[in-house]
Design a protein around this motif. Structure first.
Motif, PDB file in Angstrom:
ATOM      1  N   ALA A 112      13.021 -20.899  -5.500  1.00  0.00           N
ATOM      2  CA  ALA A 112      13.602 -21.440  -4.265  1.00  0.00           C
ATOM      3  C   ALA A 112      12.497 -21.760  -3.281  1.00  0.00           C
ATOM      4  O   ALA A 112      11.568 -20.966  -3.083  1.00  0.00           O
ATOM      5  CB  ALA A 112      14.577 -20.437  -3.653  1.00  0.00           C
ATOM      6  N   THR A 113      12.605 -22.935  -2.656  1.00  0.00           N
ATOM      7  CA  THR A 113      11.698 -23.346  -1.593  1.00  0.00           C
ATOM      8  C   THR A 113      12.517 -23.532  -0.323  1.00  0.00           C
ATOM      9  O   THR A 113      13.496 -24.285  -0.315  1.00  0.00           O
ATOM     10  CB  THR A 113      10.974 -24.652  -1.953  1.00  0.00           C
ATOM     11  N   LEU A 114      12.129 -22.845   0.730  1.00  0.00           N
ATOM     12  CA  LEU A 114      12.809 -22.949   2.013  1.00  0.00           C
ATOM     13  C   LEU A 114      11.889 -23.669   2.990  1.00  0.00           C
ATOM     14  O   LEU A 114      10.754 -23.228   3.224  1.00  0.00           O
ATOM     15  CB  LEU A 114      13.179 -21.569   2.551  1.00  0.00           C
ATOM     16  N   LEU A 115      12.358 -24.762   3.548  1.00  0.00           N
ATOM     17  CA  LEU A 115      11.567 -25.574   4.463  1.00  0.00           C
ATOM     18  C   LEU A 115      12.127 -25.429   5.872  1.00  0.00           C
ATOM     19  O   LEU A 115      13.247 -25.864   6.152  1.00  0.00           O
ATOM     20  CB  LEU A 115      11.589 -27.046   4.039  1.00  0.00           C
ATOM     21  N   ALA A 116      11.365 -24.807   6.771  1.00  0.00           N
ATOM     22  CA  ALA A 116      11.781 -24.623   8.170  1.00  0.00           C
ATOM     23  C   ALA A 116      13.210 -24.093   8.225  1.00  0.00           C
ATOM     24  O   ALA A 116      14.056 -24.587   8.975  1.00  0.00           O
ATOM     25  CB  ALA A 116      11.662 -25.935   8.936  1.00  0.00           C
ATOM     26  N   ALA A 117      13.482 -23.065   7.423  1.00  0.00           N
ATOM     27  CA  ALA A 117      14.826 -22.506   7.295  1.00  0.00           C
ATOM     28  C   ALA A 117      14.817 -21.053   7.721  1.00  0.00           C
ATOM     29  O   ALA A 117      13.951 -20.280   7.314  1.00  0.00           O
ATOM     30  CB  ALA A 117      15.318 -22.627   5.851  1.00  0.00           C
ATOM     31  N   GLN A 118      15.808 -20.663   8.518  1.00  0.00           N
ATOM     32  CA  GLN A 118      15.902 -19.293   8.998  1.00  0.00           C
ATOM     33  C   GLN A 118      16.880 -18.489   8.144  1.00  0.00           C
ATOM     34  O   GLN A 118      17.946 -18.982   7.776  1.00  0.00           O
ATOM     35  CB  GLN A 118      16.370 -19.270  10.451  1.00  0.00           C
ATOM     36  N   THR A 119      16.496 -17.251   7.866  1.00  0.00           N
ATOM     37  CA  THR A 119      17.413 -16.298   7.236  1.00  0.00           C
ATOM     38  C   THR A 119      17.609 -15.077   8.126  1.00  0.00           C
ATOM     39  O   THR A 119      18.585 -14.357   7.984  1.00  0.00           O
ATOM     40  CB  THR A 119      16.887 -15.860   5.856  1.00  0.00           C
ATOM     41  N   ASP A 120      16.675 -14.831   9.041  1.00  0.00           N
ATOM     42  CA  ASP A 120      16.820 -13.823  10.077  1.00  0.00           C
ATOM     43  C   ASP A 120      16.768 -14.545  11.420  1.00  0.00           C
ATOM     44  O   ASP A 120      15.889 -15.374  11.642  1.00  0.00           O
ATOM     45  CB  ASP A 120      15.698 -12.792   9.990  1.00  0.00           C
TER      46      ASP A 120
ATOM     47  N   TYR B  45       9.173 -19.849  -2.040  1.00  0.00           N
ATOM     48  CA  TYR B  45       8.132 -20.514  -1.234  1.00  0.00           C
ATOM     49  C   TYR B  45       8.759 -20.760   0.131  1.00  0.00           C
ATOM     50  O   TYR B  45       9.707 -21.528   0.256  1.00  0.00           O
ATOM     51  CB  TYR B  45       7.726 -21.821  -1.895  1.00  0.00           C
ATOM     52  N   ASP B  46       8.237 -20.099   1.157  1.00  0.00           N
ATOM     53  CA  ASP B  46       8.871 -20.135   2.480  1.00  0.00           C
ATOM     54  C   ASP B  46       7.923 -20.802   3.473  1.00  0.00           C
ATOM     55  O   ASP B  46       6.890 -20.230   3.837  1.00  0.00           O
ATOM     56  CB  ASP B  46       9.204 -18.710   2.935  1.00  0.00           C
ATOM     57  N   LEU B  47       8.284 -22.005   3.916  1.00  0.00           N
ATOM     58  CA  LEU B  47       7.439 -22.784   4.824  1.00  0.00           C
ATOM     59  C   LEU B  47       7.978 -22.716   6.247  1.00  0.00           C
ATOM     60  O   LEU B  47       9.151 -22.988   6.498  1.00  0.00           O
ATOM     61  CB  LEU B  47       7.382 -24.252   4.380  1.00  0.00           C
ATOM     62  N   ALA B  48       7.093 -22.374   7.187  1.00  0.00           N
ATOM     63  CA  ALA B  48       7.414 -22.429   8.614  1.00  0.00           C
ATOM     64  C   ALA B  48       6.501 -23.457   9.265  1.00  0.00           C
ATOM     65  O   ALA B  48       5.420 -23.756   8.762  1.00  0.00           O
ATOM     66  CB  ALA B  48       7.214 -21.058   9.251  1.00  0.00           C
TER      67      ALA B  48
END
Length: 615
Positions: free
Chosen positions: A378-386, A502-505
Motif C-alpha cells: 500500500a502507498t499512501l499519498l498525503a493521506a491521514q490515518t491519525d 509507503y507513506d508520503l507526507a
C-alpha cells in the motif's frame, strides 16, 4: 552640454521628500466617461445580485445552516467577551491600537519631509508580502500609510486572540483562523481605491476595468447557480479527454459508484502485480493525469506498471445513503474483482491519495480481519490515518457544526462541491481567493490557462452518509487510529495491517499536515517507509522527475517526535517518484507480457477517461 547642465540644476533644486508629480497617475482625466462606466459597473453588479437571488427564490439553493459564518461570529464573540468584561482591559487594548496609529502618523509625516529620514524609517514589511509588491505601497504616502495601518491592525487583532485568557485551545485555534480570514478580507489591497495598481488602472481606463470586472462577477455568480464560482483559470482552454486526462486506456467496469479505467501499456513487459490507484472523491481523479508531462499515471505506465484507476461518480440525491462501507465494497473491492478478471492476477499494489488513502487504510484493516490478502503493498499519498494534528480543517469540525451540517445534508442528500471548494480555498485565502477577486472583479483581467487550477475548480459533491461518517470517525473522534471505527460490523485496527506501506507526507501540506501523516504512519503493524516531500498537498505529490523540482527526505521508521525525525532525515534532490519505484520493485520485480485493455475477460465499455468524470 548646456542642456545637460540645466538638467542637473533642476535635479539639484528638486525638494527632498514626496514628489507631487507621482500623483499624476491617480488624477481622473475624463469625469464624464468615468461616471458612465461607474453606472455600467453598477448595472452589472445588479445583474450579479440578481443571479444570487434568483436560485434562492426558486428554491434551488436551500438554506445552509452549516455555514461557517455563524461559527465565526460565535468564536470571535468569545474573544471580544474577554476584552469587554473589564473596562480597564478594554481601554488598554484600544489605547494600544490608537497609539500605534498615532506613531505611524508621526513617522509618516517625518518620513516624507526628508529623504534621509525616509530611507532610515522605511519598513520592508509590505515588500515581503506579495499583496503589497507594487512600489507605490512604499513610495506614495497615502498607500504607505494605509499598508502600515493595516499591518498594525492585523497584528493587534492577532494579539487580541493570543492574549485572551480563558479560551480553550480549540477555541483559540478557531479564533486565530477566523481572525486571519477577517484581516485578510479587509486588506486595502482588496479594494479599488485603496489598491494603487487598481486605482491607476481605473483612472487610465476611466473605470472600464470595473465594468468588465462586474460583468465577470455576474457570469461567475450565474456559473455557480447563486454562489460565486471563482474563476482561477481560463476554463475554455481545457477539455477533459482532449488536452487533460489524456493517457490512453479503456473503462473496463462500472458500478453505481465508480468506473474502473485500465490504461494501455507502453512497454512490452510489465510488472506482474497490477497497480490500483484510489483517488479522493473530493475533486476528480485526473489530478494524477493532468497532461503528458505531469501525469503520474503515464509515468507509472512508462515504468512498466499495469495501471488501473478508480473514477468516482459525482453523487447526487440518489446517493444520500451511500456509506463508507459502500465506498469500500463498490469501490475498492469492485476494482479488485475487475482487475482479477482483466489480468488473471489476484494480488495487486495499491495507491491511495488523500481521502482515498484513508479509505484504503480502513479497507486494509477490514481485509485483514476477513483474511483477504489481495492487496500486497500500500502507498499512501498525503493521506491521514491519525487526525490528532489534522490542522486548520478541524476549525470547521466540532459536534455543533457537524450536527448543523448533518441537517443540511439530510435535506438535500449531499454537500455541494462549491461548499467544499470554499472551505479548502479559505485555508489559503491569500493565495486562492483574494488575488482572484482583485484581478477578476476589480481589474477586469482574465486569469491565464493553468491545468492544476482547472482541476481545482472541478469540484464534486459528497454523499451525505459517507461524508458524515468520515468527519465524525476521523476528524471529530479519531476512531480509525484509535481502533474504534466500525465498518461492515467489524471494529478496525490499523495494527492488523502487516503488508509493506509507503507513506508520503508533504512538508507544506495544509490539508494533510506532515506531522499528522507522520503520526498516523506509526499506527500500522508492518514495515513502513515514511518519506517527506517538499511543497504542498498537490505539488508535493505531482512532481515529475524530469522537471527537477523540489526535494524529499528519507529516514528511520516513523516513530517518536516528528521534528527530531526531520533533523536526522537524509535530503534527496528532485522527485520522490523514482524512490517509490525502487521500493515497489524491491517488493516484487517479476514481469509478464504487457496487458492490453480488452484482452481479458472484461469487454471495454468506453475510452478513458470515461463518463463519470464528465458529470
Amino acid at each position: 552640454m548646456a542642456g545637460r547642465q540645466g538638467g542637473v540644476k533642476d535635479e539639484e533644486e528638486k525638494p527632498d521628500g514626496f514628489d507631487p508629480k507621482s500623483t499624476d497617475a491617480y488624477i481622473l482625466r475624463d469625469p464624464q466617461a468615468f461616471a458612465m462606466n461607474v453606472a455600467k459597473a453598477l448595472e452589472n453588479l445588479g445583474k450579479a445580485a440578481s443571479e444570487w437571488i434568483a436560485p434562492r427564490e426558486r428554491g434551488e439553493v436551500p438554506h445552509n445552516s452549516a455555514s461557517p459564518m455563524s461559527d465565526l461570529f460565535q468564536t470571535l464573540s468569545d474573544v471580544a467577551e474577554y476584552w469587554m468584561a473589564e473596562p480597564k482591559r478594554s481601554v488598554e487594548a484600544q489605547t494600544h491600537l490608537l497609539s500605534s496609529y498615532f506613531d505611524i502618523w508621526q513617522k509618516s509625516m517625518a518620513q516624507y519631509s526628508s529623504e534621509a529620514e525616509k530611507t532610515a524609517e522605511q519598513p520592508d514589511t509590505g515588500r515581503k508580502d506579495k499583496r503589497f509588491a507594487d512600489a507605490d505601497w512604499q513610495e506614495n504616502p497615502f498607500f504607505d500609510f494605509l499598508q502600515k495601518v493595516y499591518f498594525a491592525t492585523a497584528g493587534w487583532a492577532d494579539r487580541m486572540v493570543t492574549e485572551a485568557d480563558g479560551l480553550d485551545e480549540k477555541t483559540r485555534q478557531k479564533a486565530r483562523f477566523y481572525m486571519r480570514q477577517v484581516t485578510e478580507a479587509i486588506s486595502p489591497a482588496n479594494f479599488a481605491f485603496t489598491n494603487p495598481q487598481v486605482f491607476r488602472e481605473t483612472v487610465a481606463t476611466s473605470g472600464a476595468n470595473l465594468v468588465k470586472g462586474m460583468a465577470q462577477l455576474a457570469e461567475d455568480m450565474a456559473a455557480g447557480n447563486g454562489n460565486i464560482k471563482l474563476r482561477q483559470t481560463d476554463y475554455s482552454s481545457f477539455v477533459i479527454g482532449q488536452n487533460i486526462a489524456v493517457t490512453p486506456g479503456k473503462v473496463i467496469a462500472r458500478s453505481d459508484l465508480c468506473e474502473i479505467i485500465q490504461y494501455a501499456p507502453s512497454t512490452e513487459k510489465v510488472l506482474k502485480r497490477p497497480l490500483l490507484i484510489i483517488p479522493p472523491w473530493i475533486n476528480r481523479f485526473y489530478i494524477l493525469d493532468l497532461n503528458a508531462r505531469k501525469s503520474f499515471v503515464k509515468w507509472c505506465v512508462d515504468q512498466g506498471h499495469s495501471v488501473f484507476m478508480i473514477s468516482w461518480i459525482n453523487p447526487d440525491t440518489r446517493h444520500a445513503d451511500t456509506s463508507w462501507e459502500n465506498y469500500t465494497r463498490e469501490g475498492i473491492d469492485f476494482a479488485l474483482d475487475a482487475i482479477e478478471q482483466a489480468t488473471g492476477e489476484a494480488n495487486v499494489n495499491a495507491i491511495g491519495y488523500c481521502i482515498g488513502g484513508t479509505l484504503l487504510a480502513s479497507t486494509l484493516a477490514l481485509h485483514a480481519q476477513e483474511k483477504n490478502r489481495r492487496i500486497r503493498s500500500a502507498t499512501l499519498l498525503a493521506a491521514q490515518t491519525d487526525f490528532t494534528h489534522a490542522g486548520e480543517l478541524k476549525v470547521f469540525i466540532d459536534a455543533q457544526q457537524l450536527d448543523a451540517l448533518d441537517r443540511h445534508m439530510k435535506a438535500v442528500g449531499y454537500l455541494d462541491g462549491a461548499v467544499m471548494a470554499s472551505v479548502f480555498n479559505m485555508l489559503r485565502a491569500s493565495d486562492l481567493i483574494w488575488p482572484y477577486v482583485v484581478d477578476n472583479y476589480l481589474r477586469g483581467a482574465q486569469p491565464p490557462p493553468f491545468d492544476l487550477l482547472y482541476w481545482n475548480s472541478d469540484s464534486t459533491r459528497v454523499a451525505a452518509a459517507n461524508h458524515s461518517f468520515y468527519l465524525r470517525n476521523c476528524y471529530l473522534e479519531n476512531n480509525l487510529s484509535e481502533g474504534r471505527m466500525k465498518v461492515a460490523g467489524k471494529v478496525l485496527n490499523l495494527k492488523d495491517i502487516q503488508i509493506p506501506v509507503y507513506d508520503l507526507a508533504a512538508r507544506e501540506d495544509h490539508i494533510a499536515p506532515a506531522k499528522s501523516v507522520f503520526t498516523g504512519a506509526s499506527c500500522f503493524g508492518g514495515p513502513v517507509e515514511f518519506v517527506l516531500s517538499a511543497s504542498g498537498h498537490i505539488a508535493g505529490v505531482v512532481n515529475p522527475p524530469d522537471m527537477e523540482k523540489y526535494q524529499y527526505w528519507t529516514g528511520a521508521s516513523p516513530e517518536g517526535d516528528f521534528e527530531e525525525w526531520q533533523k536526522a532525515a537524509t535530503d534527496h534532490k528532485g522527485s520522490w517518484w523514482p524512490h517509490w519505484q525502487k521500493w515497489i520493485k524491491g517488493i516484487d520485480k517479476r514481469k509478464v507480457a504487457a496487458r492490453i485493455p480488452g484482452d481479458g475477460a472484461l469487454t471495454p465499455l468506453c475510452d478513458a477517461p470515461g463518463t463519470y468524470v464528465l458529470e
